[in-house]
Design an enzyme around this catalytic site. Structure first.
Site, short mmCIF file in Angstrom:
data_model
loop_
_atom_site.label_atom_id
_atom_site.label_comp_id
_atom_site.label_asym_id
_atom_site.label_seq_id
_atom_site.Cartn_x
_atom_site.Cartn_y
_atom_site.Cartn_z
N ARG A 267 -3.58 4.45 2.76
CA ARG A 267 -3.76 3.07 3.24
C ARG A 267 -2.45 2.28 3.21
O ARG A 267 -1.63 2.45 2.32
CB ARG A 267 -4.85 2.33 2.47
N GLY B 61 0.84 -1.20 0.00
CA GLY B 61 0.00 0.00 0.00
C GLY B 61 0.87 1.24 0.00
O GLY B 61 1.58 1.51 -0.95
N PHE B 62 0.79 2.02 1.07
CA PHE B 62 1.55 3.26 1.21
C PHE B 62 1.18 4.25 0.10
O PHE B 62 2.06 4.77 -0.61
CB PHE B 62 3.07 2.99 1.25
N HIS B 63 -0.11 4.43 -0.09
CA HIS B 63 -0.59 5.42 -1.06
C HIS B 63 -2.04 5.76 -0.72
O HIS B 63 -2.67 5.08 0.10
CB HIS B 63 -0.48 4.87 -2.49
N ALA B 64 -2.53 6.78 -1.38
CA ALA B 64 -3.96 7.13 -1.31
C ALA B 64 -4.49 7.16 -2.73
O ALA B 64 -3.72 7.18 -3.70
CB ALA B 64 -4.15 8.50 -0.66
#
Ligand code: T46
Length: 136
Positions: free
Chosen positions: A98, A50-53
């Site tokens: 997230r 993840g580590f993004h929106a």
């Protein structure tokens, strides 16, 4: 009204003596038309994803095998939800950072999305995400 960042929904169970059968249907667990389905599997122990929106994307996430913990952040508040049952789905709207952690061995996370893949819909820089949420 709930002030939760994300919504956990029940996935109707239609199994019988032969085994399980879970249903995600438009107007039921699915509040949007699905244009893409993908599943995340074979994630090695200790690996996080993840580590993004997303700017626009809406998703329903169902952990159909094993378990995974999702961390959601709106720029101010953070929430953590463990998905460990195919009878529960997590609705994630746009504008949430997230991360996915603690994948169990053999975990499979199924994701129903309301749009095709579009890299331009991602915000992968956390500082840029926070700035966008705070109107900077
Ligand atoms: C999300 C979380 C929950 C594609 O080509 N098509 C696709 O439909 C997807 C989802 C990904 N990709 C490519 C883009 C990357 O080169 O597959 C690679 C891995 O994607 P990403 O790093 O975005 O994967 P995750 O596991 O970090 O995040 C995924 C989804 O991308 C994302 O929408 O919200 O699961």
């Amino acid at each position: 009204m709930s002030d939760k960042l994300v919504q956990l929904v029940d996935i109707p169970q239609r199994g019988d003596a032969r085994g399980g059968l879970a249903v995600a249907e438009l107007g039921g667990a699915l509040p949007f038309l699905v244009r893409r389905v993908y599943w995340i599997h074979g994630t090695s122990p200790g690996v996080s994803r993840g580590f993004h929106a997303h700017k626009q994307l809406r998703q329903l996430c169902v952990c159909v095998a094993g378990s995974v913990r999702l961390s959601l952040f709106d720029g101010r508040r953070e929430e953590s939800v463990v998905l460990d049952s195919s009878a529960k789905g997590l609705l994630i709207g746009p504008g949430l950072w997230r991360e996915m952690h603690d994948f169990s061995p053999g975990a499979v996370l199924m994701v129903f999305a309301n749009a095709e893949y579009d890299e331009a819909d991602y915000i992968r820089d956390k500082e840029a995400f926070i700035a966008s949420r705070h109107g900077a």
